[in-house]
Design a protein around this motif. Structure first.
Motif, PDB file in Angstrom:
ATOM      1  N   UNK A 239       6.034 -34.683  44.242  1.00 56.57           N
ATOM      2  CA  UNK A 239       7.047 -33.623  44.295  1.00 56.57           C
ATOM      3  C   UNK A 239       6.924 -32.824  45.587  1.00 56.57           C
ATOM      4  N   UNK A 240       8.062 -32.339  46.072  1.00 59.25           N
ATOM      5  CA  UNK A 240       8.029 -31.506  47.272  1.00 59.25           C
ATOM      6  C   UNK A 240       7.588 -30.104  46.881  1.00 59.25           C
ATOM      7  N   UNK A 241       6.992 -29.418  47.834  1.00 59.04           N
ATOM      8  CA  UNK A 241       6.600 -28.035  47.581  1.00 59.04           C
ATOM      9  C   UNK A 241       7.861 -27.192  47.500  1.00 59.04           C
ATOM     10  N   UNK A 242       7.900 -26.344  46.510  1.00 60.72           N
ATOM     11  CA  UNK A 242       9.073 -25.495  46.314  1.00 60.72           C
ATOM     12  C   UNK A 242       9.094 -24.377  47.346  1.00 60.72           C
TER      13      UNK A 242
ATOM     14  N   UNK B 127      16.164 -36.861  50.201  1.00 58.88           N
ATOM     15  CA  UNK B 127      15.403 -35.705  50.653  1.00 58.88           C
ATOM     16  C   UNK B 127      16.054 -34.461  50.059  1.00 58.88           C
ATOM     17  N   UNK B 128      15.280 -33.719  49.283  1.00 58.44           N
ATOM     18  CA  UNK B 128      15.858 -32.602  48.530  1.00 58.44           C
ATOM     19  C   UNK B 128      16.061 -31.353  49.396  1.00 58.44           C
TER      20      UNK B 128
ATOM     21  N   UNK C  17      14.493 -21.200  49.477  1.00 61.97           N
ATOM     22  CA  UNK C  17      15.324 -22.338  49.906  1.00 61.97           C
ATOM     23  C   UNK C  17      16.812 -22.043  49.779  1.00 61.97           C
ATOM     24  N   UNK C  18      17.228 -21.517  48.656  1.00 64.47           N
ATOM     25  CA  UNK C  18      18.651 -21.228  48.451  1.00 64.47           C
ATOM     26  C   UNK C  18      19.164 -20.210  49.462  1.00 64.47           C
TER      27      UNK C  18
END
Length: 113
Positions: free
Chosen positions: A62-65, A98-99, A69-70
């Motif tokens: 999982x990518x680091x949150x 890519x998220x 981001x928003x």
């Protein structure tokens, strides 16, 4: 000249194709440089970050949150569109998605925020 970077990545990456990276990453950096005035350190940092991002994504990590981001995507909406479009070839080549957290990280790296 990315030779030293490739040598380093070759020792770090387990599942990512180095020949594909050699094809895709310089192209991505060149595309981004058309819009943004990246210095050498930024370009190398983004280069290595994306290589490691590809590896982590292929491995299913999982990518680091990004807590903001928003907000980053909303504030830098045009940058989001430019980077999203530029990274599509990498996504297709490596068959990954890519998220938005990672796109926000790239925006932060490019904008140095």
């Amino acid at each position: 000249n990315y030779k030293q970077v490739y040598d380093y990545l070759e020792t770090q990456l387990k599942v990512t194709s180095l020949p594909k990276l050699k094809l895709m990453l310089p192209e991505f950096i060149d595309t981004i440089k058309l819009t943004y005035a990246l210095d050498t350190d930024q370009a190398l940092g983004i280069f290595v970050h994306i290589a490691c991002l590809i590896e982590r994504t292929i491995l299913g990590e999982p990518s680091k949150k990004q807590p903001d981001a928003s907000k980053i995507i909303y504030t830098y909406e045009n940058d989001y569109r430019i980077i999203s479009k530029a990274i599509k070839r990498i996504e297709k080549t490596f068959k990954i998605i890519i998220d938005d957290n990672e796109l926000a990280t790239l925006i932060k790296m490019i904008r140095q925020i």
